[in-house]
Each structure stands twice: as structure tokens, then as C-alpha cells.
Design an enzyme around this catalytic site. Structure first.
Site, PDB file in Angstrom:
ATOM      1  N   GLU A   1       5.655  -8.212  -8.237  1.00 36.91           N
ATOM      2  CA  GLU A   1       4.618  -7.506  -8.977  1.00 36.91           C
ATOM      3  C   GLU A   1       4.679  -6.040  -8.558  1.00 36.91           C
ATOM      4  OE1 GLU A   1      -0.165  -7.512  -9.775  1.00 36.91           O
ATOM      5  OE2 GLU A   1       0.650  -7.511  -7.764  1.00 36.91           O
TER       6      GLU A   1
ATOM      7  N   ASP B   1       3.315 -10.439  -4.450  1.00 32.19           N
ATOM      8  CA  ASP B   1       2.179  -9.587  -4.788  1.00 32.19           C
ATOM      9  C   ASP B   1       2.441  -8.126  -4.387  1.00 32.19           C
ATOM     10  OD1 ASP B   1      -0.680  -9.622  -5.657  1.00 32.19           O
ATOM     11  OD2 ASP B   1      -1.024  -8.859  -3.633  1.00 32.19           O
TER      12      ASP B   1
ATOM     13  N   HIS C   1      -4.232 -13.236 -14.264  1.00 31.93           N
ATOM     14  CA  HIS C   1      -5.580 -13.394 -13.711  1.00 31.93           C
ATOM     15  C   HIS C   1      -6.286 -12.060 -13.472  1.00 31.93           C
ATOM     16  CE1 HIS C   1      -2.882 -12.509 -10.485  1.00 31.93           C
ATOM     17  NE2 HIS C   1      -3.904 -12.258  -9.682  1.00 31.93           N
ATOM     18  N   ASP C   2      -5.586 -10.947 -13.691  1.00 27.75           N
ATOM     19  CA  ASP C   2      -6.197  -9.625 -13.503  1.00 27.75           C
ATOM     20  C   ASP C   2      -6.481  -8.921 -14.825  1.00 27.75           C
ATOM     21  OD1 ASP C   2      -5.854  -9.856 -10.712  1.00 27.75           O
ATOM     22  OD2 ASP C   2      -3.888  -8.901 -10.775  1.00 27.75           O
TER      23      ASP C   2
ATOM     24  N   ASP D   1       2.875 -17.869  -4.750  1.00 31.40           N
ATOM     25  CA  ASP D   1       2.520 -16.462  -4.699  1.00 31.40           C
ATOM     26  C   ASP D   1       2.551 -16.035  -3.235  1.00 31.40           C
ATOM     27  OD1 ASP D   1       1.316 -13.979  -5.376  1.00 31.40           O
ATOM     28  OD2 ASP D   1       0.196 -14.967  -6.974  1.00 31.40           O
TER      29      ASP D   1
HETATM   30  O1  TEU Z   1      -2.894  -7.068  -8.095  1.00 35.36           O
HETATM   31  C1  TEU Z   1      -2.402  -5.792  -7.917  1.00 35.36           C
HETATM   32  C2  TEU Z   1      -2.947  -4.743  -8.796  1.00 35.36           C
HETATM   33  O2  TEU Z   1      -2.760  -3.577  -8.507  1.00 35.36           O
HETATM   34  C3  TEU Z   1      -3.699  -5.113  -9.977  1.00 35.36           C
HETATM   35  O3  TEU Z   1      -3.222  -5.738 -11.024  1.00 35.36           O
HETATM   36  C4  TEU Z   1      -5.141  -5.091  -9.691  1.00 35.36           C
HETATM   37  O4  TEU Z   1      -5.770  -6.294  -9.955  1.00 35.36           O
HETATM   38  C5  TEU Z   1      -5.661  -4.011 -10.573  1.00 35.36           C
HETATM   39  O5  TEU Z   1      -5.084  -2.822 -10.151  1.00 35.36           O
HETATM   40  C6  TEU Z   1      -7.097  -3.870 -10.472  1.00 35.36           C
HETATM   41  O6  TEU Z   1      -7.477  -2.852 -11.338  1.00 35.36           O
HETATM   42  C7  TEU Z   1      -2.536  -8.034  -7.176  1.00 35.36           C
HETATM   43  C8  TEU Z   1      -3.187  -9.343  -7.563  1.00 35.36           C
HETATM   44  O7  TEU Z   1      -2.663  -9.775  -8.788  1.00 35.36           O
HETATM   45  C9  TEU Z   1      -4.669  -9.174  -7.556  1.00 35.36           C
HETATM   46  O8  TEU Z   1      -5.345 -10.315  -8.011  1.00 35.36           O
HETATM   47  C10 TEU Z   1      -5.082  -8.821  -6.159  1.00 35.36           C
HETATM   48  O9  TEU Z   1      -6.449  -8.519  -6.122  1.00 35.36           O
HETATM   49  C11 TEU Z   1      -4.318  -7.608  -5.615  1.00 35.36           C
HETATM   50  O10 TEU Z   1      -2.921  -7.698  -5.864  1.00 35.36           O
HETATM   51  C12 TEU Z   1      -4.471  -7.501  -4.119  1.00 35.36           C
HETATM   52  O11 TEU Z   1      -3.787  -8.529  -3.492  1.00 35.36           O
END
Ligand code: TEU
Length: 544
Positions: A248, A199, A322-323, A98
Site C-alpha cells: 500500500e 500497510d 476499508h478506508d 495484512d
Molecule cells: O491506510 C493508510 C492511509 O494513508 C490511508 O488510506 C488512510 O486511511 C487515509 O489516509 C486516511 O485519510 C492504512 C490502512 O489501510 C488504514 O486502515 C490504517 O488506518 C493506516 O494505514 C494506518 O495503519
């Protein structure tokens, strides 16, 4: 259609902190992943994606990197990562890292230099801006709540953070920044990894710093120079290597995703988008309680299926990461053991038969559920804790907040993988960093491996099918019965082959439309079809 085309791959996502702990400190580690490599081989996936394992203060569990070249001691050492890659390759498993390059931690040397000295060359690595009045430079909001600019009294300037206040956005308009980041990527290519997940990569090009009517998104989402920068990154790093990359993309469009992933444009191999996971939001607002809008789910998935394929681009397909909350609790039904089993299999089938690269998030393959936390002290995630305080300040009732968090919190995905029915679900010999749902006595990998009818066996079969049948990877998609209340139906076509996929999203049997013809060979099925009706949460795939 090459045999080893990466498009035929299935990726397994590992969130190391919650995967497997070998030290007894209650947090997963790299050795823990190595220990489970045989299991991943048994599952049959092609790639594993590790969420960030670099040095980090862990305010956002590794998405706040303080040194791109070091491994977080809590996870292990660089030698552990070497062993991990070696053990993976031995089993023909590929490894994706990542890469978080929209921002760094404020603990990163670059930021520390930039912060303490206004004249440092590192100052221009980030966005430090003055404001003409008492307010921040713009009204943009951080994705984790509050204004996206943090004030620094010592210089009377603000810096931009689209996420946590400890995640400062990097200035990609500065070529030095870009090249420093390409060096990072090249270091990990030389290290021997096989691909990258980038990311929030569509946020790297900030447009003008102006007040916004929509929290700022329109200025930096798929920003003005993003395609130029990704093409440049591709040319300086992985472009001429045999690598799979996935970006992403936050709040993106089909048009941009085609550009990001069209092979002739030399940007990325594929993209993640999240539109299909906002179908239980109210007016686009995450911190609400809402039921799944089934029509919207079908409509969005199919719009992307039809929009991005036919050689235009390539999508990642996924229910979980994970989100996101656990899909069986979210779009399925974890209220009884039977409904959990059936709905998890149905959801897996309906997703894995779509075109794109499927991602399985750790624990999804055994139908792990949300933990249904009831106390704010059980939450760990910075976004959830911020949301809690913001809702409190806005006058929400405690019970209402807890209900929303239990439906939407990212911690739903972050409870440890349930390996066994033993102490701490076999995750740690100590005490887990986050509570483990109390259903691990039944829902665990050990039990799933022994049960021929388990959700795990459905996932294994779906992965095998993708490897065996080109129609799943290359076939075109034909949506059917889009207005049906409960059924998700579509066909795949390749040359003279046709596969029919039918899934029942409801908790009761549903009559099949009269003109559906089920003749052919059943490729995979869960639940049953009787007297012209498909059972609750059942799915069937027929090769016709
Ligand atoms: O996530 C980006 C993102 O915008 C989301 O999926 C976020 O978790 C969601 O908007 C929250 O409501 C990525 C990563 O996957 C996440 O874990 C990180 O916190 C984020 O970027 C920042 O690096």
C-alpha cells in the site's frame, strides 16, 4: 503466459470485524469467514486478503498491532486461522495477510520497554527525539490530525506517530528492527499463507527530521532507503517463494511504483496507489465536500495504466477498500434502485477491464451503499472522530461537518456485510458494533444470489472473463475520447484481438460518438444501447 500466473487473479478483501459474526457479540470473527467460504468460492475470486487479525487494542481496528504472533481474541484463535487457511486451500482459494510494519501499537512489548527505559535497546526501535525548544522536533502532521510527535514529560522526549498517537513509527534504519520484522513475515509464511498486503510500506524510510512546508510528507514518502529495505525484506522472506505481495503506497509516484513492483528488482509483486480516489477532494484536502471530477478520474487512471505496464511494473486496481466510501454512492448513483443497479455494474465493468489485479471489497459485489449516517454518535472510526473534533475547533457548523463525514468517513465502508433481509442483515444474532444501513431488506447477498440480473452476477462474470481471456490481463490499453464529458472509453489489444470498452458515467442516455463502431461480439453489457445512444450508467464490452 503461465496458466497460474498470479497476474490473472482477483482478490477479495475481508474486513473481519464487519464480515460475519458467529458469537453474537456484534463483531465479525474468523469462524464467520470460514462459514462463508462456499460463498467466496461461488463468487470465483482467487485470493482473500484479511485485514489485520493480530492482537491489538483496536484503536485503529487492528492496524495497531500489539503482538504480531498472536490472534486477537475477539476474532478467535490461531487454530481458527489454521482452519480458515485449510478451508480456503481446499477450495483453491489463497489467503493473504495484512502486515503492518511501519508502526506498532504503543501496547506492543517493544514500545512498552522503549517508553519506560531510555537506555533500553528497544528505545532505538522507534523515533524518540528531543526538541531544542518548546515545540515538537518537527512540524509534521499526523495523518489522523494534530502534530505527529507525542511528548513524554518523564524523559522530556517526543516519539513519532504518523498515524494515531497509539501507533508509534518503527525505526527501519535499525537493522535489529528490520530483522525482527522479517522474522514475523517468515513465521506467517511457515504458517501457510500465500501472500501479503503491506500497510503504508512506502513510509518506512524516514528522511531527515526537518520542518516541512507540506506536513512532512516529502521527508518520508518513498523515503531515501525504502527500495533498499524492500529489496532486503524480499531477499530475507518471501522472495524465493510462490507468493503474491502488494504494497500500500501513500501519495506515491509512478516512477517509484515501477521500482516497487518491477519483477527484476525483487521488491514486491504489485502496488496500490490512491491518486484516482482523490478526485473528489478539494486541493488535495479530504475533509471537504466535492463532486467527482470525471476528467481527472479518467486522466489519472489512464496515466497509471500507460505508465506502469508493458513489463515495467504491476498495479492493483480497485474502487473500494476499508478506508474508502462505497463506490456506488461515490462515483455511481444510489438515489434509486435502478441507478444503483446500473451504476454499480458499470463501475465494475470499467474497472475490471483495466490492466492490473482487481480487488473487490466485501459488499461491493452486491452494490452496498454508504450508510448516510446523520449523527456523530453513529461514527466509530478514530480518523473520523478526530476530524470531527478538528473541524469543530476550526469553527465549522455541525451540519456541514456531518455532511462531510457522510461523504468521506472510512466508516462508510465498515458497516457489516448485508447477508440477508433478516434481523441485523444476517450479520449477527446480537447487535452490530456499528449501525447497519436500513436498505438491507433489498440489498443483501441472499437476494443477489437468487436474481440472475444482480450486481453479484456481473462481478462473477467479470471474474470468469479475466480467467478466460488473456487480453484482460496482458493486453495493452488505448485510451479514447479522453475529453468526453460522460463516456469512459478505451480499447485493449493483444496480438490481433481488440476489445472496446464503453461506459456512461451520467444519469441519462448519451449519444455515442459517430466514429465508434460497435460491430463484434458483446462480451458483457448492462443497460442498453438504442438509436446510437448508450443508456444511463450503462457499459458494454465488445470483442472486435
Ligand atoms: O491506510 C493508510 C492511509 O494513508 C490511508 O488510506 C488512510 O486511511 C487515509 O489516509 C486516511 O485519510 C492504512 C490502512 O489501510 C488504514 O486502515 C490504517 O488506518 C493506516 O494505514 C494506518 O495503519
Amino acid at each position: 503466459m503461465a496458466q497460474n500466473d498470479w497476474r490473472k487473479s482477483v482478490v477479495y478483501q475481508i474486513y473481519p470485524k464487519s464480515f460475519n459474526d458467529t458469537t453474537g457479540n456484534g463483531e465479525g470473527d474468523l469462524q464467520g469467514i470460514i462459514e462463508k467460504m462456499d460463498y467466496l468460492q461461488y463468487l470465483g475470486v482467487d485470493y482473500i486478503w484479511l485485514t489485520p487479525v493480530y492482537e491489538s487494542p483496536m484503536n485503529d481496528n487492528g492496524y495497531d498491532i500489539s503482538d504480531y504472533y498472536k490472534i486477537n481474541e475477539a476474532f478467535g484463535t490461531i487454530e481458527d486461522l489454521e482452519t480458515l487457511v485449510f478451508e480456503a486451500h481446499k477450495r483453491e482459494l489463497k489467503v493473504m495477510l495484512d502486515i503492518v510494519i511501519n508502526h506498532t501499537s504503543t501496547e506492543h512489548e517493544w514500545f512498552k520497554e522503549a517508553y519506560k527505559n531510555k537506555n533500553s535497546p528497544y528505545r532505538d526501535y522507534y523515533f524518540f527525539r528531543r526538541s531544542a525548544n518548546e515545540c515538537p522536533p518537527t512540524n509534521w502532521e499526523s495523518k489522523f490530525g494534530g502534530n505527529a510527535w507525542k511528548y513524554d514529560a518523564s524523559t522530556d522526549e517526543y516519539y513519532l506517530h504518523l498515524f494515531d498517537v497509539t501507533q508509534a513509527d518503527l525505526n527501519w534504519d535499525n537493522p535489529e528492527v528490520r530483522h525482527a520484522l522479517y522474522d514475523v513475515i517468515n513465521y506467517w509464511i511457515d504458517f501457510g499463507v500465500d501472500g501479503f498486503r503491506f500497510d503504508v510500506i512506502n513510509l518506512i524510510s524516514k528522511g531527515e527530521f526537518k520542518d516541512s512546508e507540506k506536513i512532512g510528507k516529502e521527508f518520508y514518502t518513498d523515503g531515501p532507503r525504502v527500495h533498499e529495505y524492500l529489496h532486503e525484506m524480499n531477499r530475507h522472506t518471501f522472495g524465493d517463494k510462490d507468493m503474491m505481495t502488494v504494497g500500500e503506497m501513500s501519495s506515491t509516484t509512478i516512477g517509484d511504483c515501477i521500482k516497487y513492483s518491477n519483477e527484476h528488482r525483487q521488491e514486491l509483486s504489485s502496488v496500490f496507489n490512491f491518486h484516482h480516489l482523490k478526485v473528489d477532494y478539494i486541493n488535495g484536502e479530504k475533509w471537504t465536500n466535492a463532486k467527482l471530477d470525471f476528467h481527472k478520474l479518467k486522466q489519472i487512471l489512464m496515466e497509471w495504466q500507460l505508465g506502469i505496464y508493458n513489463g515495467k511494473g504491476w498495479n492493483a486496481i480497485f474502487w473500494c477498500n476499508h478506508d474508502q466510501p462505497r463506490v456506488v454512492s461515490r462515483f455511481g448513483d444510489d438515489s434509486t434502485e435502478e441507478s444503483r443497479q446500473q451504476s454499480a455494474k458499470m463501475l465494475a465493468t470499467v474497472l475490471h477491464m483495466l490492466q492490473g489485479t482487481p480487488y473487490i471489497y466485501q459488499g461491493e459485489e452486491i452494490g452496498m451503499t454508504d450508510p448516510h449516517f446523520t449523527d456523530i454518535n453513529q461514527y466509530r472510526d478514530v480518523e473520523s472522530l478526530n476530524a470531527y473534533h478538528n473541524m469543530k475547533n476550526a469553527g465549522y457548523d455541525e451540519q456541514e461537518i456531518l455532511k462531510i463525514l457522510s461523504q468521506k468517513s472510512r466508516d462508510n465502508a465498515r458497516t457489516p456485510v448485508q447477508w440477508t433481509s433478516g434481523t441485523q442483515a444476517g450479520f449477527t444474532s446480537g447487535e452490530s458494533w456499528i449501525d447497519i444501513p436500513n436498505n438491507f431488506d433489498k440489498i443483501n447477498v441472499e437476494a443477489a444470489m437468487q436474481d440472475e440480473q444482480s450486481i453479484l452476477q456481473t462481478y462473477r462474470r467479470l471474474i470468469q472473463l479475466r480467467h478466460e481471456y488473456d487480453i484482460i490481463t496482458y493486453g495493452s490499453v488505448e485510451p479514447l475520447y479522453m475529453n468526453h464529458e460522460a463516456l469512459f472509453v478505451y480499447k485493449r489489444h493483444l496480438d490481433d484481438e481488440t476489445w472496446l470498452i464503453i461506459a456512461n458515467f451520467s444519469n441519462e442516455p448519451v449519444d455515442l460518438p459517430a466514429d465508434i463502431i460497435l460491430t463484434g461480439e458483446v462480451v458483457i453489457q448492462n443497460g442498453h444501447i438504442e438509436n446510437g445512444a448508450i443508456g444511463a450508467y450503462s457499459a458494454i464490452v465488445v470483442a472486435q
